[in-house]
Design a protein around this motif. Sequence first.
Motif, PDB file in Angstrom:
ATOM      1  N   LEU A   1      -8.385  -8.730  -4.805  1.00  0.00           N
ATOM      2  CA  LEU A   1      -8.576  -7.153  -4.830  1.00  0.00           C
ATOM      3  C   LEU A   1      -7.877  -6.561  -3.579  1.00  0.00           C
ATOM      4  O   LEU A   1      -7.491  -5.597  -3.699  1.00  0.00           O
ATOM      5  N   GLU A   2      -8.207  -7.079  -2.252  1.00  0.00           N
ATOM      6  CA  GLU A   2      -7.528  -6.529  -1.062  1.00  0.00           C
ATOM      7  C   GLU A   2      -5.948  -6.240  -1.289  1.00  0.00           C
ATOM      8  O   GLU A   2      -5.517  -5.285  -0.829  1.00  0.00           O
ATOM      9  N   ILE A   3      -5.460  -7.380  -1.726  1.00  0.00           N
ATOM     10  CA  ILE A   3      -3.922  -7.526  -2.081  1.00  0.00           C
ATOM     11  C   ILE A   3      -3.528  -6.252  -2.882  1.00  0.00           C
ATOM     12  O   ILE A   3      -2.472  -5.668  -2.810  1.00  0.00           O
TER      13      ILE A   3
ATOM     14  N   LEU B   1      -7.298   2.904  -3.338  1.00  0.00           N
ATOM     15  CA  LEU B   1      -6.242   3.279  -4.312  1.00  0.00           C
ATOM     16  C   LEU B   1      -6.324   4.881  -4.041  1.00  0.00           C
ATOM     17  O   LEU B   1      -5.255   5.577  -4.265  1.00  0.00           O
ATOM     18  N   THR B   2      -7.439   5.515  -4.090  1.00  0.00           N
ATOM     19  CA  THR B   2      -7.523   6.896  -3.780  1.00  0.00           C
ATOM     20  C   THR B   2      -7.091   7.646  -2.746  1.00  0.00           C
ATOM     21  O   THR B   2      -6.183   8.328  -2.613  1.00  0.00           O
ATOM     22  N   GLU B   3      -7.042   6.590  -1.478  1.00  0.00           N
ATOM     23  CA  GLU B   3      -6.362   6.708  -0.204  1.00  0.00           C
ATOM     24  C   GLU B   3      -4.954   6.586  -0.301  1.00  0.00           C
ATOM     25  O   GLU B   3      -4.035   7.538  -0.064  1.00  0.00           O
ATOM     26  N   ASN B   4      -4.585   5.602  -1.144  1.00  0.00           N
ATOM     27  CA  ASN B   4      -3.040   5.457  -1.360  1.00  0.00           C
ATOM     28  C   ASN B   4      -2.162   6.645  -2.152  1.00  0.00           C
ATOM     29  O   ASN B   4      -1.233   7.007  -1.730  1.00  0.00           O
TER      30      ASN B   4
ATOM     31  N   ALA C   1       2.436   8.826  -9.934  1.00  0.00           N
ATOM     32  CA  ALA C   1       2.171   8.906 -11.643  1.00  0.00           C
ATOM     33  C   ALA C   1       1.517   7.684 -11.874  1.00  0.00           C
ATOM     34  O   ALA C   1       0.633   7.538 -12.753  1.00  0.00           O
ATOM     35  N   ALA C   2       1.773   6.368 -11.274  1.00  0.00           N
ATOM     36  CA  ALA C   2       1.393   5.176 -11.721  1.00  0.00           C
ATOM     37  C   ALA C   2      -0.307   5.133 -11.072  1.00  0.00           C
ATOM     38  O   ALA C   2      -1.235   4.781 -11.716  1.00  0.00           O
ATOM     39  N   LEU C   3      -0.307   5.684  -9.781  1.00  0.00           N
ATOM     40  CA  LEU C   3      -1.641   5.750  -9.192  1.00  0.00           C
ATOM     41  C   LEU C   3      -2.415   6.749  -9.877  1.00  0.00           C
ATOM     42  O   LEU C   3      -3.524   6.385 -10.054  1.00  0.00           O
ATOM     43  N   ALA C   4      -1.966   7.743 -10.413  1.00  0.00           N
ATOM     44  CA  ALA C   4      -2.901   8.856 -11.204  1.00  0.00           C
ATOM     45  C   ALA C   4      -3.355   8.171 -12.486  1.00  0.00           C
ATOM     46  O   ALA C   4      -4.333   8.314 -12.795  1.00  0.00           O
ATOM     47  N   ALA C   5      -2.361   7.381 -13.111  1.00  0.00           N
ATOM     48  CA  ALA C   5      -2.645   6.876 -14.499  1.00  0.00           C
ATOM     49  C   ALA C   5      -3.674   5.841 -14.216  1.00  0.00           C
ATOM     50  O   ALA C   5      -4.659   5.655 -15.211  1.00  0.00           O
ATOM     51  N   THR C   6      -3.762   5.166 -13.216  1.00  0.00           N
ATOM     52  CA  THR C   6      -4.919   4.240 -12.984  1.00  0.00           C
ATOM     53  C   THR C   6      -6.369   4.751 -12.573  1.00  0.00           C
ATOM     54  O   THR C   6      -6.970   4.462 -13.054  1.00  0.00           O
TER      55      THR C   6
ATOM     56  N   ASP D   1      -1.001  -1.422  -0.210  1.00  0.00           N
ATOM     57  CA  ASP D   1       0.668  -0.870  -0.758  1.00  0.00           C
ATOM     58  C   ASP D   1       1.434  -0.991   0.305  1.00  0.00           C
ATOM     59  O   ASP D   1       1.930   0.040   0.932  1.00  0.00           O
ATOM     60  N   PRO D   2       2.028  -2.065   0.601  1.00  0.00           N
ATOM     61  CA  PRO D   2       3.042  -2.342   1.461  1.00  0.00           C
ATOM     62  C   PRO D   2       4.109  -1.618   1.158  1.00  0.00           C
ATOM     63  O   PRO D   2       4.961  -1.010   2.170  1.00  0.00           O
TER      64      PRO D   2
END
Length: 517
Positions: free
Chosen positions: A378-380, A468-471, A433-438, A384-385
């Motif tokens: 989950l951490e990996i 993911l919200t922070e990313n 877009a990918a993060l928003a979709a998730t 988001d490197p």
Amino acid sequence: MRPAVRHFGVALRQLPLSEPLRAVRADQATEALDSAVVQVISQITGAVDDAMAKTLAASAEAAQQFEEAADSELRSKVVGAVHKLQKGLLERETEVRLMLLAALCGEHLLLLGPPGTAKSELARRLSGLAHGAYFERLLTRFSVPEELFGPLSMQGLENDQYVRKTDGYLPTAEVAFVDEIFKANSAILNALLTLLNERLFDNGNQRLPVPLLCLIGASNELPESEELDALYDRFLIRRTVAQVTNAQIGKLARLAAGRPADPSSSSSSSNGNGNGSSEGGPALDMDDFRHTADRAYAAVDVPDSVVDILAELRCYLQDKCEPPMYVSDRRFMKAVQMLQVAAHADGREAVNEYDCLLLEHVFGNRPDDCHKVRGQVLEIIASDPGLQQTELVFLGLFGRACRVLEQSPDSAEAADALAECGTLVELLQGRQAALAATLEGAFPELRATVWQSEASVQAAVQALTPQLTENKRKTEELLREAFTLQQCLAQRSAGGVLEKLLPKRYKQYQKGISSKV
């Protein structure tokens, strides 16, 4: 005082008339320049705001329109099998899925836990589902090979042949359940290891193939002797089974009394991923169990993002985890193949990062290790490197843009920088877009898989959402900066405009120049 004043007045009168006029013109030019800069900044800011608004609106709309891929025939069969296998069982959703996955992979499942937790019932249900020959045995410290492999043939002994009559025993079974498997002694162990791994059985002077599809081993405790480590390693998937929790004990009582459990119970629910039904739909057959793995290896890709997760996870478990968890090359390779089977049965052509959550049941040596493995996966996934690398690319492009706009804004290099900035913008738009979709779609890919129970999905969503919200926030900030840089390059704005629009980045640029000097 007066002479001094007088002399200052004389000197002032003696100045050429054009000097004050030039001073006025300079002030006017400065004002005009400031006004032009403000206008340019206003235009660029407006354009950036519009671009960001369109990007966010498009990604939000796309997130709401996510549609699951149509169920493949195999996926429909798997969904139906999950419903059928877990019918009438409480809190065994994960065990059912793991058992089915192990059978489709042609691997073995180990269930650790106290007696009376439906371990043998699961094996019997799998045998009924596959319509295969079934073998079941409880081992003790005094068990002999004849109990597993069959008695010696009297007729064979008369002919000086040391062979066994294997009909109805483990060498002829397709699904098997061996309870207290770690009580196997050395006389049993050697033959059992070969049978589990190579699917071969030495009967007299012949080495014969066995039809074994999946063996489910059960034990109340982990092996204590080192000679059993090889047997323990033969089980690719391992799961600790607990008693039914107090929250479900009432439903267990109703089931025991022959009454149906509440329809909203976890035993009758799927995790929102099953459009198929256990009633009237296609059913898994022995051909599916025999050939799904081979078809998956040929059809399913393992993308670089998943390879990176696997490599980083193994490195962490062996080098950074305390105590270290050894992951053999064989287990690592089988884990990758298991993920391919999981994706193929899900109707996908590629493994995704959420499939790696299944590795909590594959890596690790002790029951508590699964939590460490899952936590690291989950951490990996949440990290988001690529975002940090993208920011470094942006900084390099920003410095190049500053230099070009200050020295030669109309050069070919400026056009090249603009093209590179456009590529960077597209990259960031895709990531946003990918993060928003998730996030806005409530993790649709994770919820769509048949291999995760509802409880597992909820726990993963809760763990992943904050990071993911922070990313997403950082990605949108960097995207806005990239839009700004793109507009400055498109309009060939002076370097001062870029400094005013992105002062933080300009300071970093100036600091970089100073450090080089």
